[in-house]
Each structure stands twice: as C-alpha cells, then as structure tokens.
Design a protein around this motif. Structure first.
Motif, PDB file in Angstrom:
ATOM      1  N   ALA A   9       0.809  -1.216   0.000  1.00 42.49           N
ATOM      2  CA  ALA A   9       0.000   0.000   0.000  1.00 42.49           C
ATOM      3  C   ALA A   9       0.846   1.271   0.000  1.00 42.49           C
ATOM      4  N   GLY A  10       2.061   1.189   0.554  1.00 42.71           N
ATOM      5  CA  GLY A  10       2.930   2.358   0.583  1.00 42.71           C
ATOM      6  C   GLY A  10       3.819   2.499  -0.635  1.00 42.71           C
ATOM      7  N   GLY A  11       3.724   1.551  -1.570  1.00 40.66           N
ATOM      8  CA  GLY A  11       4.528   1.612  -2.779  1.00 40.66           C
ATOM      9  C   GLY A  11       5.831   0.842  -2.691  1.00 40.66           C
ATOM     10  N   SER A  12       6.131   0.260  -1.524  1.00 38.54           N
ATOM     11  CA  SER A  12       7.363  -0.514  -1.384  1.00 38.54           C
ATOM     12  C   SER A  12       7.208  -1.886  -2.022  1.00 38.54           C
ATOM     13  N   LEU A  13       8.315  -2.435  -2.493  1.00 35.00           N
ATOM     14  CA  LEU A  13       8.271  -3.791  -3.031  1.00 35.00           C
ATOM     15  C   LEU A  13       7.814  -4.765  -1.952  1.00 35.00           C
ATOM     16  N   VAL A  14       6.941  -5.687  -2.325  1.00 32.84           N
ATOM     17  CA  VAL A  14       6.527  -6.693  -1.352  1.00 32.84           C
ATOM     18  C   VAL A  14       7.746  -7.546  -1.001  1.00 32.84           C
ATOM     19  N   GLU A  15       7.747  -8.064   0.205  1.00 31.40           N
ATOM     20  CA  GLU A  15       8.919  -8.758   0.724  1.00 31.40           C
ATOM     21  C   GLU A  15       9.353  -9.911  -0.170  1.00 31.40           C
ATOM     22  N   GLU A  16       8.388 -10.597  -0.800  1.00 31.02           N
ATOM     23  CA  GLU A  16       8.720 -11.745  -1.629  1.00 31.02           C
ATOM     24  C   GLU A  16       9.560 -11.360  -2.855  1.00 31.02           C
ATOM     25  N   GLN A  17       9.490 -10.090  -3.264  1.00 24.82           N
ATOM     26  CA  GLN A  17      10.207  -9.694  -4.477  1.00 24.82           C
ATOM     27  C   GLN A  17      11.571  -9.072  -4.193  1.00 24.82           C
ATOM     28  N   LEU A  18      11.865  -8.839  -2.921  1.00 21.64           N
ATOM     29  CA  LEU A  18      13.144  -8.214  -2.590  1.00 21.64           C
ATOM     30  C   LEU A  18      14.349  -9.080  -2.986  1.00 21.64           C
ATOM     31  N   PRO A  19      14.306 -10.408  -2.800  1.00 21.23           N
ATOM     32  CA  PRO A  19      15.462 -11.211  -3.242  1.00 21.23           C
ATOM     33  C   PRO A  19      15.730 -11.083  -4.741  1.00 21.23           C
ATOM     34  N   ALA A  20      14.659 -11.063  -5.549  1.00 18.52           N
ATOM     35  CA  ALA A  20      14.849 -10.923  -6.998  1.00 18.52           C
ATOM     36  C   ALA A  20      15.411  -9.548  -7.344  1.00 18.52           C
ATOM     37  N   ALA A  21      14.945  -8.517  -6.624  1.00 17.76           N
ATOM     38  CA  ALA A  21      15.448  -7.172  -6.861  1.00 17.76           C
ATOM     39  C   ALA A  21      16.920  -7.085  -6.487  1.00 17.76           C
ATOM     40  N   ALA A  22      17.282  -7.699  -5.354  1.00 22.70           N
ATOM     41  CA  ALA A  22      18.686  -7.689  -4.928  1.00 22.70           C
ATOM     42  C   ALA A  22      19.556  -8.432  -5.930  1.00 22.70           C
ATOM     43  N   GLU A  23      19.052  -9.558  -6.447  1.00 18.02           N
ATOM     44  CA  GLU A  23      19.805 -10.327  -7.444  1.00 18.02           C
ATOM     45  C   GLU A  23      19.991  -9.497  -8.712  1.00 18.02           C
ATOM     46  N   ASP A  25      23.775 -10.068   4.057  1.00 21.50           N
ATOM     47  CA  ASP A  25      22.646  -9.811   4.943  1.00 21.50           C
ATOM     48  C   ASP A  25      21.906  -8.522   4.606  1.00 21.50           C
ATOM     49  N   ASP A  26      22.609  -7.529   4.067  1.00 28.09           N
ATOM     50  CA  ASP A  26      21.989  -6.235   3.804  1.00 28.09           C
ATOM     51  C   ASP A  26      21.468  -6.092   2.382  1.00 28.09           C
ATOM     52  N   ALA A  27      21.531  -7.142   1.593  1.00 26.46           N
ATOM     53  CA  ALA A  27      21.160  -7.040   0.177  1.00 26.46           C
ATOM     54  C   ALA A  27      19.707  -6.589   0.012  1.00 26.46           C
ATOM     55  N   ALA A  28      18.796  -7.200   0.772  1.00 28.68           N
ATOM     56  CA  ALA A  28      17.379  -6.843   0.648  1.00 28.68           C
ATOM     57  C   ALA A  28      17.131  -5.400   1.063  1.00 28.68           C
ATOM     58  N   ALA A  29      17.823  -4.961   2.110  1.00 31.48           N
ATOM     59  CA  ALA A  29      17.653  -3.580   2.576  1.00 31.48           C
ATOM     60  C   ALA A  29      18.139  -2.587   1.528  1.00 31.48           C
ATOM     61  N   ALA A  66      15.611  -2.476  -1.261  1.00 31.09           N
ATOM     62  CA  ALA A  66      14.428  -1.721  -0.849  1.00 31.09           C
ATOM     63  C   ALA A  66      14.701  -0.220  -0.902  1.00 31.09           C
ATOM     64  N   GLU A  67      15.897   0.178  -0.497  1.00 28.72           N
ATOM     65  CA  GLU A  67      16.268   1.593  -0.537  1.00 28.72           C
ATOM     66  C   GLU A  67      16.297   2.098  -1.977  1.00 28.72           C
ATOM     67  N   ALA A  68      16.895   1.326  -2.870  1.00 31.19           N
ATOM     68  CA  ALA A  68      16.963   1.735  -4.276  1.00 31.19           C
ATOM     69  C   ALA A  68      15.560   1.838  -4.881  1.00 31.19           C
ATOM     70  N   TRP A  69      14.678   0.921  -4.502  1.00 27.14           N
ATOM     71  CA  TRP A  69      13.306   0.983  -5.016  1.00 27.14           C
ATOM     72  C   TRP A  69      12.599   2.242  -4.507  1.00 27.14           C
ATOM     73  N   ARG A  70      12.801   2.563  -3.246  1.00 28.17           N
ATOM     74  CA  ARG A  70      12.162   3.763  -2.687  1.00 28.17           C
ATOM     75  C   ARG A  70      12.630   5.021  -3.413  1.00 28.17           C
ATOM     76  N   VAL A  71      13.902   5.065  -3.747  1.00 25.46           N
ATOM     77  CA  VAL A  71      14.428   6.204  -4.506  1.00 25.46           C
ATOM     78  C   VAL A  71      13.814   6.245  -5.896  1.00 25.46           C
TER      79      VAL A  71
END
Length: 474
Positions: free
Chosen positions: A46-60, A67-71, A74-79
């Motif tokens: 609802a806030g526009g952030s990537l759903v948690e399930e898609q963060l690994p694919a985004a990091a890849e 450990d910080d790959a998902a974070a 998420a930061e890059a997506w927010r930008v």
C-alpha cells in the motif's frame, strides 16, 4: 547561517560532468536498474514498497549479496519511486509502470540532474530518521510512532542535518576553507554544538559533540551512496568507547580516525540548489561572465580574492582587451559608498589586461577618480610619458584605496600595516588628509585612529576625522 547576505561563490563543474557523476552514483544507478527491471509481475504494498517476496529478486538484479542485500534493494526501489522513475499503475492490485522521469535519464544533463536532486531529497529524509529497529520498538498499540520514547524530534533532526550540510558547504567554498579537501568530523560537529567565543569546551559540550559525531557518522554513511559526499567513517574501535567518557582532543595525525567528510562536486551542486530554494543567495563563479562591467564590479565586491580573480578572468576572456578596459573604467566611477571597492576591483581586473588596454588608461589620466589608478597601471608597465600626480591626487587615491580595503577586508592585519606605513612615510599626513574631498575621508581617518597601535598617532587620526566631519557638515 543567515540568508541575509550572499554566500561565498562556488566553482561548479559543467552540467555534463555533473550529470555523468549523478548517473554513476550507486544509489541512482541502482534505482534506474530497478525501474527498468520492473514489469507487469512486479508487486508493491500500500505504501509503494516492493513486497517482501520480491526483494530477493530485486537484490539479485542489482548484484547484491549478503545480509543487507534486501535492505539496499528496498532503498533503491524507494528512490526510484520517489524520484518518479517508477509509479503506481493500480493501487488495488499493487502494480507499477515506468515513470516519466525514467526517460529523463537519457535526456539532457539538466534533466538528469533534476532526477538526481529528487533522489537526494529522499536520501536526506531517510538520513534524518533513527534506526528502523528503534522505530519498531517505539510503535505504540495504535500503530503510530511514539516520538517521545525515541527522544527524537523529526523537525529538529532535519534542521540539524541541514545546518551541518550548510556548514560543510561554507567550509568547502569559503576562501580560507577546506576547498576540495576533507573536513574532520569533529570540526563539523563542533561547528553546530560549541558556542561562538567559547574557549575550552566543557565536558558537557564535549559529550554533546561526541553524540553529534555518532549521529553524523550514521548520516554520512547514508548520504555517500547518492554521491553527496565522500566519507571515511569513524574508527570502529573509537565507537566502542564512545559511551565511556567525552571525546578528548586528539592529535592532528589521529584526527582522521574520527571521521573525514568531503563534499563532492555533485554534492556542491546539490547543496547549492537546496540553499537557493531555502532563500539563500549562493553565487557561482562564472555567472557574471556575460554581464556588464558594472555588474561584474558590484558582484565581485563580496567575493574573496581568488574567486574574484577567477570570475574576472572569465569575464575578460569573452571581450576584446581595449573595449573591456574602457567598460571597466566607466563602471568604476562614482561617489557612492561602493565606489572605492569598485575601483579596487577595476584595478585588479586591469592588472590582468595586456598592453592593448593602454589607450583606455591614458584616456582617463585627467579624470579625478580614475587618474590615480591609471598612473599606477601605466607606471607598473614601464610606460613612457606618464605625468606625475598632483599632491591632491595622491591623497585622494590614498583615501580611496584605504576605503576600498576597509570595505573588502574590514579591520584586517594587512590594512593595519598599510595604515602604519602611511603614517610613517608622511609626517604631515593627517594635517593634509582631512582636507581631501572624498566621501569616505572621515570614515578612513576614524579607521586609522582605531587601527594604529601608537596612541599619539591614533589621536592625530581621530582629530583629523573630526575636522573632516565638520568640513563635510556631518
């Protein structure tokens, strides 16, 4: 930092260079890659952030591991979202599409920098927020943040960071500042904490500086990936002892262990844009190159010596020497308060001109305001047939020169040396100087009375100033 007077001028790289740097920053390049990666199957909450399930694919997609790959993803997506590289297509379904700003990244340098500035605002907002773990712990039963339990004032924190960045900008662009070199983190923290005029900081103040350093360490780590600064973090071993006692003064050789921060050329561009938006006057070297000589002389009046020189060189490079000299001389005239400094800047500008300017100087030899500086210019170049100045002209030029130095530097050591030299070389200086028909005569003589270390000479100067005021009817 007050917005009532202009900041020192900054030397900016070309927009093409800055745009290239912006595209090369880790954060914007990651955001652009995610914006191009996103497709019909990408889902956001609802806030526009990537759903948690898609963060690994985004990091890849970004080549991130650990450990910080998902974070980081998420930061890059927010930008990407905040800067318009992606936008919400359907809120109910949580789908996205490419944003209008994505095309700007292949556009003009100015368009690229517009996107980067938007990304910068997102990162600055993030940098003012405490650790997310603390936020989670502070959530009350209603699901809202209890700021009181965090001991965190969002507005005050943002204002503090703005103040620090403003000071970093000043330390970078000021005439005697760091320039392109790094600034020690303790000095930057102290600039916000230690009161002006305080001698030896108290233990309480030192503790506040230490706390500010720890906050800034986290914030500059956050700001480095967007290209605002280059940062050498505080030594981890020092951070481990931070709670034991206030930070003690350190040897110069060790200061780098306490963190070093350098404003990048891109960062200087970004901070200047923010300062101007906040109402500050933040000039850039080169802005006056296509203006008239009157604008150049008035505009560089508040510049430091090296910035004024750079600005003047750019101005002269666009003009034919003789016509430029004539334009400068015409703009230097005037009996207003700014006249002496304009003539000083004119003299400095003409020192850069070649022999082609000589006819313009000879044309003003009989001018009561310009004849003195014209003689100086011609004599310094060994010109022939330079008429000797009258005594009246010598005294007028002396008053004009001291008035210009007062306006440019105030009560500086250089001006004090000039005052002492004048009084020593001319035993009857004050007896004649008060009669000089120059608007600044009384002001100059009063300044000489303040600056001269010999009480007897200073008294003579003050008496002469009184006579000058009386003559001027003041």
């Amino acid at each position: 930092m007050s917005d009532s007077s202009p900041l020192p001028p900054v030397r900016l790289h070309s927009e093409a260079e800055l745009a290239h740097a912006a595209l090369s920053t880790p954060l914007l390049s990651r955001a652009a890659r995610l914006a191009r990666w996103a497709g019909p199957g990408t889902r956001v909450d609802a806030g526009g952030s990537l759903v948690e399930e898609q963060l690994p694919a985004a990091a890849e997609q970004l080549g991130l591991t650990g450990d910080d790959a998902a974070a980081y993803a998420a930061e890059a997506w927010r930008v990407a979202l905040d800067s318009g590289l992606v936008e919400i297509a359907d809120e109910e379904r949580g789908t996205v599409r490419a944003g209008e700003a994505l095309a700007l990244l292949t556009g003009s340098p100015q368009e690229i920098l517009t996107v980067w500035l938007a990304a910068l605002e997102t990162v600055l907002a993030d940098a003012s927020v405490p650790d997310l773990d603390d936020l989670v712990d502070a959530l009350d039963e209603g699901g809202e943040i209890d700021f009181a339990s965090l001991d965190w004032d969002p507005e005050a924190e943002a204002e503090f960071l703005d103040g620090v960045l403003g000071n970093l900008y000043l330390l970078t662009v000021s005439e005697d500042g760091a320039g392109e070199g790094p600034v020690p983190l303790p000095a930057l923290a102290a600039s916000m904490i230690v009161p002006d005029g305080m001698g030896e900081p108290t233990d309480d103040v030192l503790e506040q500086v230490s706390d500010a350093m720890m906050r800034l360490d986290d914030q500059f780590r956050t700001l480095e990936p967007v290209g605002l600064v280059e940062y050498r973090p505080v030594d981890e071993a020092l951070m481990a002892d931070a709670d034991e006692e206030p930070a003690a003064p350190v040897e110069e050789a060790d200061v780098s262990r306490y963190g070093m921060v350098r404003l990048t050329p891109l960062g200087a561009y970004g901070l200047r844009a923010r300062l101007m938006e906040a109402g500050f006057e933040a000039p850039v070297v080169g802005e006056l190159a296509d203006k008239g000589a009157d604008v150049l002389l008035d505009g560089t009046a508040a510049f430091g010596a090296s910035a004024a020189l750079a600005e003047t060189e750019l101005w002269l490079n666009r003009r034919e020497p003789l016509s430029a000299a004539r334009e400068l001389l015409a703009a230097a005239r005037g009996t207003d308060a700014g006249g002496p400094l304009r003539r000083l800047r004119c003299q400095q500008a003409l020192s850069l001109a070649g022999g082609e300017a000589e006819p313009a100087l000879r044309e003003v030899l009989d001018d009561p305001e310009l004849g003195g500086l014209a003689r100086v210019w011609l004599s310094e170049r060994g010109a022939a047939d330079v008429p000797a100045p009258s005594q009246d002209l010598v005294f007028w030029l002396t008053i004009d020169t001291v008035a210009a130095q007062l306006a440019a530097e105030g009560n500086s050591e250089e001006l004090q040396a000039l005052v002492e030299g004048l009084a020593e070389q001319h035993s009857g200086f004050f007896a004649a100087a008060w009669r000089v028909e120059h608007p600044a005569t009384a002001e100059v003589l009063e300044a000489m009375g303040r600056l001269h270390p010999d009480k007897k000479v200073a008294k003579q100067a003050r008496k002469a100033a009184f006579k000058a005021r009386s003559q001027q009817g003041g």
